[in-house]
Scaffold this motif. Structure first.
Motif, short mmCIF file in Angstrom:
data_model
loop_
_atom_site.label_atom_id
_atom_site.label_comp_id
_atom_site.label_asym_id
_atom_site.label_seq_id
_atom_site.Cartn_x
_atom_site.Cartn_y
_atom_site.Cartn_z
N ALA A 124 0.81 -1.22 0.00
CA ALA A 124 0.00 0.00 0.00
C ALA A 124 0.84 1.27 0.00
O ALA A 124 0.45 2.27 -0.59
N LYS A 125 1.99 1.25 0.62
CA LYS A 125 2.82 2.46 0.71
C LYS A 125 3.92 2.51 -0.34
O LYS A 125 4.66 3.48 -0.41
N TRP A 126 4.04 1.49 -1.16
CA TRP A 126 5.08 1.48 -2.17
C TRP A 126 4.73 2.46 -3.28
O TRP A 126 3.59 2.54 -3.72
N ARG A 127 5.73 3.22 -3.75
CA ARG A 127 5.50 4.23 -4.79
C ARG A 127 6.27 3.94 -6.08
O ARG A 127 6.03 4.57 -7.10
N GLU A 128 7.19 3.01 -6.04
CA GLU A 128 8.04 2.73 -7.19
C GLU A 128 7.41 1.67 -8.09
O GLU A 128 7.04 0.59 -7.65
N ALA A 129 7.31 2.01 -9.39
CA ALA A 129 6.72 1.08 -10.35
C ALA A 129 7.55 -0.19 -10.47
O ALA A 129 7.00 -1.29 -10.60
N GLU A 130 8.87 -0.07 -10.37
CA GLU A 130 9.74 -1.24 -10.50
C GLU A 130 9.51 -2.23 -9.36
O GLU A 130 9.45 -3.44 -9.57
N LYS A 131 9.34 -1.72 -8.16
CA LYS A 131 9.11 -2.59 -6.99
C LYS A 131 7.75 -3.27 -7.08
O LYS A 131 7.62 -4.47 -6.81
N LEU A 132 6.72 -2.52 -7.49
CA LEU A 132 5.39 -3.10 -7.64
C LEU A 132 5.37 -4.14 -8.76
O LEU A 132 4.73 -5.19 -8.64
N ALA A 133 6.07 -3.85 -9.86
CA ALA A 133 6.13 -4.78 -10.98
C ALA A 133 6.79 -6.09 -10.55
O ALA A 133 6.32 -7.18 -10.89
N GLY A 134 7.87 -5.99 -9.78
CA GLY A 134 8.53 -7.20 -9.28
C GLY A 134 7.63 -8.01 -8.38
O GLY A 134 7.61 -9.24 -8.44
N TYR A 135 6.86 -7.32 -7.55
CA TYR A 135 5.93 -8.01 -6.65
C TYR A 135 4.86 -8.76 -7.46
O TYR A 135 4.51 -9.90 -7.15
N ILE A 136 4.34 -8.12 -8.50
CA ILE A 136 3.31 -8.75 -9.33
C ILE A 136 3.88 -9.98 -10.03
O ILE A 136 3.26 -11.05 -10.04
N VAL A 137 5.07 -9.84 -10.62
CA VAL A 137 5.68 -10.97 -11.34
C VAL A 137 5.96 -12.13 -10.38
O VAL A 137 5.69 -13.29 -10.70
N ASP A 138 6.47 -11.83 -9.20
CA ASP A 138 6.74 -12.88 -8.22
C ASP A 138 5.45 -13.59 -7.81
O ASP A 138 5.42 -14.82 -7.69
N GLY A 139 4.39 -12.83 -7.61
CA GLY A 139 3.11 -13.43 -7.23
C GLY A 139 2.54 -14.31 -8.33
O GLY A 139 2.03 -15.41 -8.07
N LEU A 140 2.63 -13.84 -9.58
CA LEU A 140 2.12 -14.64 -10.69
C LEU A 140 2.96 -15.89 -10.90
O LEU A 140 2.42 -16.97 -11.18
N ARG A 141 4.30 -15.76 -10.77
CA ARG A 141 5.17 -16.93 -10.92
C ARG A 141 4.83 -17.99 -9.87
O ARG A 141 4.77 -19.18 -10.16
N ALA A 142 4.59 -17.55 -8.64
CA ALA A 142 4.25 -18.49 -7.57
C ALA A 142 2.93 -19.19 -7.85
O ALA A 142 2.79 -20.40 -7.63
N ARG A 143 1.97 -18.44 -8.35
CA ARG A 143 0.67 -19.06 -8.67
C ARG A 143 0.79 -20.05 -9.82
O ARG A 143 0.18 -21.12 -9.79
N LEU A 144 1.54 -19.68 -10.83
CA LEU A 144 1.70 -20.59 -11.97
C LEU A 144 2.46 -21.85 -11.56
O LEU A 144 2.16 -22.95 -12.04
N ALA A 145 3.42 -21.73 -10.68
CA ALA A 145 4.17 -22.90 -10.22
C ALA A 145 3.27 -23.83 -9.42
O ALA A 145 3.35 -25.06 -9.56
N ARG A 146 2.40 -23.26 -8.58
CA ARG A 146 1.48 -24.10 -7.81
C ARG A 146 0.51 -24.82 -8.72
O ARG A 146 0.21 -25.99 -8.54
N GLY A 147 0.02 -24.12 -9.73
CA GLY A 147 -0.96 -24.72 -10.65
C GLY A 147 -0.35 -25.81 -11.49
O GLY A 147 -0.95 -26.85 -11.74
N SER A 148 0.87 -25.62 -11.95
CA SER A 148 1.50 -26.61 -12.81
C SER A 148 1.91 -27.87 -12.05
O SER A 148 2.06 -28.92 -12.64
N SER A 149 2.10 -27.76 -10.76
CA SER A 149 2.48 -28.95 -10.00
C SER A 149 1.37 -29.99 -9.97
O SER A 149 1.63 -31.17 -9.81
#
Length: 128
Positions: free
Chosen positions: A89-114
């Motif tokens: 909620a307090k993050w202002r940097e697009a790069e940090k938010l983008a990394g968080y989104i990619v990490d979250g999606l990667r984790a979801r895709l890894a769980r689904g593919s297992s």
């Protein structure tokens, strides 16, 4: 204190008038300032990150997300429910938010593919 003011107002009409003027002046100025409706920006739907992931891959999505405005990144996080604890909620940097989104999606895709690619079938397990 209220009793003292009421008592003095009953004895002194001039004091009562001044007190009345003070009491009516304060709320009206606050109401006027609070009554202004604030215009909100029209809400647009969040971009589809899953379609972008399939089209661009992980590295491409990371670059694409960095180019997006912070408001769109927050909309993606909310639409995908990637941050239920509101950690970003307090993050202002697009790069940090983008990394968080990619990490979250990667984790979801890894769980689904297992669940999709199990090396053993039920028949093989019964045979043993």
């Amino acid at each position: 204190m209220v009793e003292l003011l009421a008592e003095e107002s009953a004895k002194n009409p001039e004091f009562a008038q001044r007190l009345d003027d003070l009491m009516t002046a304060l709320p009206s100025s606050k109401r006027a300032a609070a009554s202004k409706p604030q215009e909100k920006a029209p809400k647009r739907p969040a971009p589809d990150v899953h379609a972008e992931w399939q089209a661009r891959g992980e590295a491409g999505v990371r670059v694409w997300l960095r180019e997006q405005p912070v408001s769109d990144l927050r909309a993606i996080i909310q639409a995908q429910d990637l941050d239920p604890t509101r950690r970003t909620a307090k993050w202002r940097e697009a790069e940090k938010l983008a990394g968080y989104i990619v990490d979250g999606l990667r984790a979801r895709l890894a769980r689904g593919s297992s669940f999709m690619a199990t090396g053993r079938t039920e028949e093989q397990e019964k045979a043993e």
